[in-house]
Every structure is written in C-alpha cells, then in structure tokens.
Motif scaffolding. Structure first.
Motif, PDB file in Angstrom:
ATOM      1  N   CYS A   1      43.190  40.427   2.888  1.00 43.98           N
ATOM      2  CA  CYS A   1      43.339  42.352   3.427  1.00 43.98           C
ATOM      3  C   CYS A   1      41.707  42.379   4.192  1.00 43.98           C
ATOM      4  CB  CYS A   1      43.327  43.454   2.824  1.00 43.98           C
ATOM      5  SG  CYS A   1      44.613  42.551   1.298  1.00 43.98           S
ATOM      6  N   ALA A   2      40.345  42.512   3.823  1.00 48.12           N
ATOM      7  CA  ALA A   2      39.103  43.194   4.792  1.00 48.12           C
ATOM      8  C   ALA A   2      39.780  42.590   6.526  1.00 48.12           C
ATOM      9  CB  ALA A   2      38.509  42.271   4.292  1.00 48.12           C
ATOM     10  N   LYS A   3      40.374  41.451   6.225  1.00 44.81           N
ATOM     11  CA  LYS A   3      40.253  41.445   7.738  1.00 44.81           C
ATOM     12  C   LYS A   3      42.097  41.922   8.595  1.00 44.81           C
ATOM     13  CE  LYS A   3      38.707  36.452   9.090  1.00 44.81           C
ATOM     14  NZ  LYS A   3      38.557  35.564   9.578  1.00 44.81           N
ATOM     15  N   LEU A   4      42.622  41.693   7.591  1.00 42.56           N
ATOM     16  CA  LEU A   4      43.655  42.641   8.942  1.00 42.56           C
ATOM     17  C   LEU A   4      43.956  44.814   8.614  1.00 42.56           C
ATOM     18  CD1 LEU A   4      46.556  40.866   5.844  1.00 42.56           C
ATOM     19  CD2 LEU A   4      46.820  40.826   8.722  1.00 42.56           C
ATOM     20  N   ILE A   5      43.362  44.819   7.307  1.00 39.37           N
ATOM     21  CA  ILE A   5      43.245  46.278   7.708  1.00 39.37           C
ATOM     22  C   ILE A   5      42.035  46.811   8.727  1.00 39.37           C
ATOM     23  CG2 ILE A   5      42.004  48.466   6.267  1.00 39.37           C
ATOM     24  CD1 ILE A   5      42.202  46.506   3.952  1.00 39.37           C
ATOM     25  N   GLY A  32      39.693  64.469  -0.522  1.00 40.70           N
ATOM     26  CA  GLY A  32      38.963  63.909  -0.517  1.00 40.70           C
ATOM     27  C   GLY A  32      38.348  61.957  -0.794  1.00 40.70           C
ATOM     28  N   GLU A  33      38.662  61.503  -1.004  1.00 38.30           N
ATOM     29  CA  GLU A  33      38.379  60.179  -1.409  1.00 38.30           C
ATOM     30  C   GLU A  33      39.293  58.978  -0.181  1.00 38.30           C
ATOM     31  OE1 GLU A  33      39.797  58.382  -5.309  1.00 38.30           O
ATOM     32  OE2 GLU A  33      39.988  60.510  -6.512  1.00 38.30           O
ATOM     33  N   PRO A  34      38.425  58.340  -0.214  1.00 42.03           N
ATOM     34  CA  PRO A  34      38.534  57.102   1.461  1.00 42.03           C
ATOM     35  C   PRO A  34      40.616  56.714   0.809  1.00 42.03           C
ATOM     36  CG  PRO A  34      37.201  56.179  -0.367  1.00 42.03           C
ATOM     37  CD  PRO A  34      37.163  57.596  -0.922  1.00 42.03           C
ATOM     38  N   LYS A  35      40.624  55.689   1.673  1.00 39.47           N
ATOM     39  CA  LYS A  35      41.932  55.679   0.930  1.00 39.47           C
ATOM     40  C   LYS A  35      42.052  54.024  -0.106  1.00 39.47           C
ATOM     41  CE  LYS A  35      45.409  56.476   4.891  1.00 39.47           C
ATOM     42  NZ  LYS A  35      45.759  56.151   6.282  1.00 39.47           N
ATOM     43  N   HIS A  36      42.819  53.959  -0.813  1.00 40.75           N
ATOM     44  CA  HIS A  36      42.296  52.569  -2.018  1.00 40.75           C
ATOM     45  C   HIS A  36      43.449  51.604  -1.705  1.00 40.75           C
ATOM     46  CE1 HIS A  36      39.149  55.175  -4.199  1.00 40.75           C
ATOM     47  NE2 HIS A  36      40.280  56.208  -3.981  1.00 40.75           N
ATOM     48  N   TYR A  37      43.028  50.891  -0.114  1.00 43.69           N
ATOM     49  CA  TYR A  37      44.582  50.207  -0.435  1.00 43.69           C
ATOM     50  C   TYR A  37      44.702  49.063  -1.379  1.00 43.69           C
ATOM     51  CZ  TYR A  37      42.439  51.518   4.595  1.00 43.69           C
ATOM     52  OH  TYR A  37      42.461  52.358   5.616  1.00 43.69           O
ATOM     53  N   HIS A  38      43.484  48.381  -2.111  1.00 44.77           N
ATOM     54  CA  HIS A  38      44.144  47.454  -2.956  1.00 44.77           C
ATOM     55  C   HIS A  38      45.152  47.821  -4.093  1.00 44.77           C
ATOM     56  CE1 HIS A  38      40.525  48.045  -5.066  1.00 44.77           C
ATOM     57  NE2 HIS A  38      41.013  48.312  -5.315  1.00 44.77           N
ATOM     58  N   VAL A  39      44.536  50.173  -4.331  1.00 44.07           N
ATOM     59  CA  VAL A  39      45.661  50.146  -5.123  1.00 44.07           C
ATOM     60  C   VAL A  39      46.914  50.455  -5.257  1.00 44.07           C
ATOM     61  CG1 VAL A  39      45.029  51.841  -7.180  1.00 44.07           C
ATOM     62  CG2 VAL A  39      43.365  51.128  -6.849  1.00 44.07           C
ATOM     63  N   ALA A  40      47.203  50.605  -4.330  1.00 45.17           N
ATOM     64  CA  ALA A  40      48.226  50.785  -3.491  1.00 45.17           C
ATOM     65  C   ALA A  40      49.426  49.952  -3.722  1.00 45.17           C
ATOM     66  CB  ALA A  40      48.363  51.482  -1.762  1.00 45.17           C
ATOM     67  N   CYS A  41      48.454  48.759  -2.723  1.00 45.35           N
ATOM     68  CA  CYS A  41      49.542  47.593  -2.797  1.00 45.35           C
ATOM     69  C   CYS A  41      49.583  46.763  -4.027  1.00 45.35           C
ATOM     70  CB  CYS A  41      48.337  46.309  -2.206  1.00 45.35           C
ATOM     71  SG  CYS A  41      49.143  44.708  -1.344  1.00 45.35           S
ATOM     72  N   ARG A  42      48.413  47.427  -5.158  1.00 49.44           N
ATOM     73  CA  ARG A  42      48.836  46.768  -6.377  1.00 49.44           C
ATOM     74  C   ARG A  42      50.664  47.525  -7.692  1.00 49.44           C
ATOM     75  NH1 ARG A  42      45.958  43.948 -10.468  1.00 49.44           N
ATOM     76  NH2 ARG A  42      46.371  44.099 -12.436  1.00 49.44           N
ATOM     77  N   ILE A  55      43.917  43.112  -5.640  1.00 47.31           N
ATOM     78  CA  ILE A  55      44.927  41.871  -4.299  1.00 47.31           C
ATOM     79  C   ILE A  55      43.787  42.728  -3.640  1.00 47.31           C
ATOM     80  CG2 ILE A  55      46.786  42.223  -3.285  1.00 47.31           C
ATOM     81  CD1 ILE A  55      48.110  43.155  -5.933  1.00 47.31           C
ATOM     82  N   VAL A  56      43.716  41.442  -2.836  1.00 45.51           N
ATOM     83  CA  VAL A  56      42.168  41.648  -1.615  1.00 45.51           C
ATOM     84  C   VAL A  56      42.848  41.172  -0.685  1.00 45.51           C
ATOM     85  CG1 VAL A  56      40.355  42.510  -3.350  1.00 45.51           C
ATOM     86  CG2 VAL A  56      40.827  39.826  -2.714  1.00 45.51           C
ATOM     87  N   HIS A  57      44.451  40.230  -0.518  1.00 48.40           N
ATOM     88  CA  HIS A  57      45.264  38.662   0.166  1.00 48.40           C
ATOM     89  C   HIS A  57      46.009  39.118  -0.336  1.00 48.40           C
ATOM     90  CE1 HIS A  57      45.455  35.176   2.637  1.00 48.40           C
ATOM     91  NE2 HIS A  57      43.296  35.485   2.164  1.00 48.40           N
ATOM     92  N   PRO A  58      46.893  39.219   1.400  1.00 42.29           N
ATOM     93  CA  PRO A  58      48.274  38.639   1.439  1.00 42.29           C
ATOM     94  C   PRO A  58      48.469  37.782   0.895  1.00 42.29           C
ATOM     95  CG  PRO A  58      47.530  39.335   3.702  1.00 42.29           C
ATOM     96  CD  PRO A  58      46.016  39.592   3.314  1.00 42.29           C
ATOM     97  N   ASN A  59      48.413  36.455   0.957  1.00 39.34           N
ATOM     98  CA  ASN A  59      48.563  35.076  -0.039  1.00 39.34           C
ATOM     99  C   ASN A  59      48.795  35.309  -1.983  1.00 39.34           C
ATOM    100  OD1 ASN A  59      47.801  33.873   2.746  1.00 39.34           O
ATOM    101  ND2 ASN A  59      49.258  33.371   1.741  1.00 39.34           N
TER     102      ASN A  59
END
Ligand code: SF4
Length: 196
Positions: free
Chosen positions: A100-104, A153-163, A180-184
């Motif tokens: 995810c860190a590379k995709l985002i 006022g918060e940054p986007k919580h990508y992994h929380v949304a993905c969960r 969740i930090v990786h699509p696989n």
C-alpha cells in the motif's frame, strides 16, 4: 505463503470475493476496456502473481484482453513484460507485488486506474465506486468505509478504510489485528477466511 487455486478461469470470482478496492478497480477496467496502461499492468500483474496466478494463466488472462486492443503487439511487446514480472526476462529479478505504501503515492492520469482509490478519488466518486458492481457494497457499508477517510482535521486513514471494506465483504473482522498494509495481505486474509 503462496495461495493456491487462483486460475484464469476462477479469477473473476476471486475478484468479486477477495480483491481489495485498488485491484478490483484495475481488474474491472481490464475486463471492461481490454486494456490497462503500463503502471496498472505492473501493479495488477504483480498482485496477481502474488495471489498465486501462474505465468501460463497470467499470459492467458492478459492475452485474452489485450489482443483485442493491441493485436499482434501483445506477443511482440506485452508478453515480454509479463514474463519479466515473473523474473524470466531482463535482469531475472523475481519482482515483489507492491505494498500500500508504494501504491498510495502513485496517482493515475487520464485513462489510468492504478494506485489506491482511497487516495485519489473524491468522496462522491468513492461512494459511487463502492456501491457499483465492482465492489457491491450497500449504501450503509459504503458510508462506513468512507468514515476513516473524511474525519474533520485528520489525515486519511487508508488502512482503516481498507479494513472496513474487508469487514463489509465478509461480515466480520479479519482474524488478525494487524493493519492491512498490502493488497496481497488483504487477499490472503480473505482467501483464508473463505477456505479454512
Ligand atoms: Fe489497495 Fe492498500 Fe488502498 Fe486497500 S489501502 S485499496 S489494499 S492500496
């Protein structure tokens, strides 16, 4: 661990049941438009390899779609890149699927569908995407997934949304508390939940 069982024949079912939003988007667009630009082919191609799709089946999936748009160029140019992803051409590196860190940070341009939809889509577009046939969520589920992305006022919580998306697919949480930090990782947790 290598996931068994993803083939050219059942891949659409795996997509429906177990792909994370980013890969659903790319795979659906591949099916719909019979094409993906380079970055999308890399990101989806490596994800599918990580999900256990063999080189032969990978060739079959990409050939079936791409030849409809690029014709003979498939065998001359695109097939090389697929073998390359599997470490059979060029420097013969066995390339790893993107985290995810590379995709985002990879933002799609016009006519491109790679990257993380939670990052690059506006709220309304995301809502539409989550409720479309590509994801199949209800209105309430879709709003639930969006909540961690649009807190004041918060940054986007990508992994929380993905969960939350994972939860919506399965009606339960994954068996691990790890983010969740990786699509696989998303896929493997889903595959296990369905097949154990
Ligand atoms: Fe894909 Fe990661 Fe974004 Fe989920 S958070 S959609 S797995 S890039």
């Amino acid at each position: 661990a290598l996931i068994q069982g993803v083939t050219a024949r059942n891949i659409d079912l795996h997509c429906r049941d177990s792909f994370p939003p980013c890969m659903r988007r790319m795979f659906s667009k591949l099916r719909e438009t019979h094409h993906l630009k380079h970055t999308g082919r890399m990101q989806l191609g490596l994800f599918l390899k990580g999900a256990g799709l063999s080189l032969e089946d990978s060739m079959q999936v990409w050939r079936e779609e791409l030849t409809r748009v690029v014709g003979d160029k498939f065998d001359k140019e695109y097939a090389y890149n697929i073998r390359h992803n599997y470490g059979l051409e060029g420097k013969r590196v066995n390339y790893s699927p993107y985290s995810c860190a590379k995709l985002i940070p990879t933002l799609p341009g016009t006519g491109e569908y790679h990257g993380c939809p939670f990052r690059y889509m506006e709220r309304d577009e995301l809502l539409e995407f989550l409720k479309s046939a590509q994801c199949g969520l209800s209105d309430a589920q879709a709003h639930n997934v969006l909540e961690p992305l649009f807190r004041k006022g918060e940054p986007k919580h990508y992994h929380v949304a993905c969960r939350a998306f994972w939860h919506a697919l399965h009606g339960a949480d994954p068996t691990t508390d790890e983010p969740i930090v990786h699509p696989n990782q998303f896929f493997e947790l889903s595959y296990r939940a369905r097949h154990d």
